[in-house]
Write a protein that holds these residues in place. Structure first.
Motif, PDB file in Angstrom:
ATOM      1  N   VAL A 128      83.002  56.365  32.279  1.00 38.90           N
ATOM      2  CA  VAL A 128      83.510  55.368  31.354  1.00 38.90           C
ATOM      3  C   VAL A 128      83.987  56.105  30.122  1.00 38.90           C
ATOM      4  O   VAL A 128      83.282  56.935  29.569  1.00 38.90           O
ATOM      5  N   GLU A 129      85.210  55.801  29.719  1.00 44.92           N
ATOM      6  CA  GLU A 129      85.731  56.457  28.529  1.00 44.92           C
ATOM      7  C   GLU A 129      85.253  55.733  27.295  1.00 44.92           C
ATOM      8  O   GLU A 129      85.161  54.521  27.271  1.00 44.92           O
ATOM      9  N   THR A 130      84.988  56.463  26.286  1.00 47.54           N
ATOM     10  CA  THR A 130      84.774  55.814  25.001  1.00 47.54           C
ATOM     11  C   THR A 130      85.725  56.461  24.024  1.00 47.54           C
ATOM     12  O   THR A 130      86.079  57.625  24.163  1.00 47.54           O
ATOM     13  N   VAL A 137      88.387  63.054  25.857  1.00 48.49           N
ATOM     14  CA  VAL A 137      88.736  63.319  27.246  1.00 48.49           C
ATOM     15  C   VAL A 137      89.307  62.033  27.828  1.00 48.49           C
ATOM     16  O   VAL A 137      88.731  60.961  27.682  1.00 48.49           O
ATOM     17  N   HIS A 138      90.458  62.153  28.458  1.00 47.75           N
ATOM     18  CA  HIS A 138      91.171  60.973  28.956  1.00 47.75           C
ATOM     19  C   HIS A 138      91.380  61.085  30.468  1.00 47.75           C
ATOM     20  O   HIS A 138      91.761  62.151  30.964  1.00 47.75           O
ATOM     21  N   HIS A 139      91.132  59.986  31.177  1.00 45.32           N
ATOM     22  CA  HIS A 139      91.387  59.950  32.621  1.00 45.32           C
ATOM     23  C   HIS A 139      92.821  59.505  32.863  1.00 45.32           C
ATOM     24  O   HIS A 139      93.202  58.405  32.474  1.00 45.32           O
ATOM     25  N   LEU A 140      93.605  60.358  33.486  1.00 45.21           N
ATOM     26  CA  LEU A 140      95.028  60.058  33.680  1.00 45.21           C
ATOM     27  C   LEU A 140      95.234  58.829  34.565  1.00 45.21           C
ATOM     28  O   LEU A 140      96.155  58.055  34.357  1.00 45.21           O
ATOM     29  N   CYS A 199      96.392  60.093  19.547  1.00 43.53           N
ATOM     30  CA  CYS A 199      97.139  60.033  20.801  1.00 43.53           C
ATOM     31  C   CYS A 199      96.378  59.205  21.829  1.00 43.53           C
ATOM     32  O   CYS A 199      96.968  58.454  22.603  1.00 43.53           O
ATOM     33  N   HIS A 200      95.058  59.338  21.828  1.00 40.74           N
ATOM     34  CA  HIS A 200      94.268  58.587  22.792  1.00 40.74           C
ATOM     35  C   HIS A 200      94.396  57.078  22.537  1.00 40.74           C
ATOM     36  O   HIS A 200      94.548  56.287  23.461  1.00 40.74           O
ATOM     37  N   SER A 201      94.380  56.696  21.263  1.00 42.29           N
ATOM     38  CA  SER A 201      94.549  55.276  20.939  1.00 42.29           C
ATOM     39  C   SER A 201      95.932  54.786  21.352  1.00 42.29           C
ATOM     40  O   SER A 201      96.082  53.680  21.859  1.00 42.29           O
ATOM     41  N   ILE A 210      97.929  55.956  23.697  1.00 45.05           N
ATOM     42  CA  ILE A 210      98.108  55.911  25.159  1.00 45.05           C
ATOM     43  C   ILE A 210      97.490  54.636  25.726  1.00 45.05           C
ATOM     44  O   ILE A 210      97.970  54.058  26.686  1.00 45.05           O
ATOM     45  N   HIS A 211      96.413  54.156  25.072  1.00 39.19           N
ATOM     46  CA  HIS A 211      95.710  52.947  25.547  1.00 39.19           C
ATOM     47  C   HIS A 211      96.077  51.716  24.725  1.00 39.19           C
ATOM     48  O   HIS A 211      95.441  50.675  24.877  1.00 39.19           O
ATOM     49  N   ARG A 212      97.094  51.810  23.854  1.00 39.10           N
ATOM     50  CA  ARG A 212      97.299  50.711  22.912  1.00 39.10           C
ATOM     51  C   ARG A 212      97.484  49.370  23.611  1.00 39.10           C
ATOM     52  O   ARG A 212      96.913  48.369  23.207  1.00 39.10           O
TER      53      ARG A 212
HETATM   54 ZN   LIG Z   1      91.758  57.407  27.836  1.00 41.77          ZN
END
Ligand SMILES: [Zn+2]
Ligand SMILES: [Zn+2]
Length: 277
Positions: free
Chosen positions: A148-150, A217-220, A245-247, A249-251
Motif C-alpha cells: 500500500v502506498e502512502t 516509492v511509487h508503483h507504476l 511529482c508523486h502527488s 502523478i496521482h492527482r
Molecule cells: Zn504512487
C-alpha cells in the motif's frame, strides 16, 4: 512447502504455461491449492526450440501458485491437472547452476544424486525458493498481502496498518491488515536511487543531511489485491518520485499519469528540470 515444477520443450504432458499443469498422481502429495511453485526448464535438446528459450542450459523462468486440482478424465493412470494462479514470468532466466562452479541452486540429497533432475515435480525448502527468487529480481509477497502506498512521511517507517480497501468485485473489505513490505522499498531505492525520476529533485541536495534517503516509492502499475501471491519486480514495477511529482502523478485518481507522461509535462513546462536530462 514450495515446489519446483518442470516444463520441458517436448513432453507428453498437456501443460499451458502459467495456466495449468498436468502431472502424475504421485505428485499430488506436493501440489496442493496454495502451494507456491517455480517453473523450471531442462537442457535444450533440439535447436528448434532455441528461439523460445531464454538459455540453452537448465533454468528457472517463473513463479506462481497452485489453484484447483482436478483429475484428468482421459487418464487411466490417475493423472491430474492443477490450475496455475498469479503467474509471473522472470525477466531473465535464472540458471539452475552456476556456470563456473557448477553449484546448483536446488539442494540435491545424496540419496538422489543420480536421478534428482528426472523428477518433474520437486519440493524445495523455503530457503531455496527465496534464493531463486532473489536471483530473478522479484519479491514475492505472501497471500493476502499487498503493498500500500502512502504519500506521507512514514514511507519506509511504518510497515503495517489497518485500512479499508475494495476487493476485486468492488465490495469494501474492512479490517484487513495490509502490510507494506520494507524489502520492496529497500530494493526500489537500491535500484532507482534517491533522486526523483520525474524532475530530478534530490532531497539531500536541497535539505542536506536532514533530507538524506527521503524519497517516495511509487508503483507504476497500481496493484489490486489478488487474494493470493503477488510477485513484484522493484526494478520494472516501481520507481522513485519526490513528494510533488508523486502527488501530481496521482492527482486524478481515475487517470493516474504514467511516468513518461509526467516527464513530458515537466519537459514542456521546464526544460531545465527535465529528468532524465
Ligand atoms: Zn504512487
Ligand atoms: Zn519530482
Amino acid at each position: 512447502m514450495p515446489v519446483i515444477i518442470v516444463e520441458n520443450d517436448e513432453s507428453e504432458w498437456d501443460d499451458a504455461t502459467g495456466e495449468s499443469y498436468h502431472f502424475p498422481k504421485r505428485y499430488l502429495q506436493y501440489l496442493q491449492p496454495g502451494t507456491p511453485v517455480i517453473y523450471y526448464k531442462g537442457k535444450q535438446r533440439s535447436n528448434q526450440y532455441a528461439h523460445v528459450r531464454l538459455d540453452k542450459n537448465p533454468y528457472y523462468f517463473g513463479v506462481a501458485e497452485v489453484g484447483k486440482i482436478t483429475p484428468d478424465g482421459n487418464s487411466s493412470k490417475g493423472d491430474h491437472y492443477c490450475e496455475i494462479l498469479y503467474y509471473r514470468s522472470f525477466e531473465q532466466a535464472v540458471p539452475a547452476s552456476n556456470p563456473v562452479t557448477r553449484e546448483t541452486l536446488e539442494v540435491i540429497p545424496a540419496s538422489r544424486a543420480s536421478n534428482f533432475w528426472r523428477d518433474g515435480v520437486r519440493p524445495c525448502s523455503q530457503e531455496v525458493f527465496d534464493r531463486i527468487l532473489e536471483a530473478s529480481g522479484l519479491i514475492v509477497l505472501p497471500q493476502q498481502v499487498v503493498p500500500v502506498e502512502t504519500n506521507d512521511d512514514r514511507q519506509g517507517v511504518a510497515d503495517a496498518y489497518e485500512t479499508i480497501v475494495e476487493d476485486g468485485t468492488g465490495r469494501k473489505v474492512y479490517g484487513t491488515r495490509y502490510e507494506r513490505n520494507p524489502r520492496l522499498r529497500a530494493r526500489a531505492l537500491q535500484v532507482h536511487g534517491p533522486v526523483c525520476k520525474g524532475c530530478g529533485f534530490d532531497f539531500e541536495k536541497v535539505y542536506g543531511a536532514h533530507g538524506r534517503g527521503y524519497i517516495h516509492v511509487h508503483h507504476l502499475n497500481p496493484i489490486a489485491s489478488t487474494g493470493g501471491m503477488l510477485a513484484v519486480n522493484p526494478q520494472h514495477d516501481m520507481t522513485v518520485l519526490c513528494a510533488n511529482c508523486h502527488s501530481m502523478i496521482h492527482r486524478y485518481p481515475k487517470k493516474m499519469l504514467s511516468l513518461p507522461e509526467l516527464q513530458a509535462i515537466i519537459a514542456r513546462q521546464h526544460p531545465s528540470l527535465a529528468f532524465p536530462p
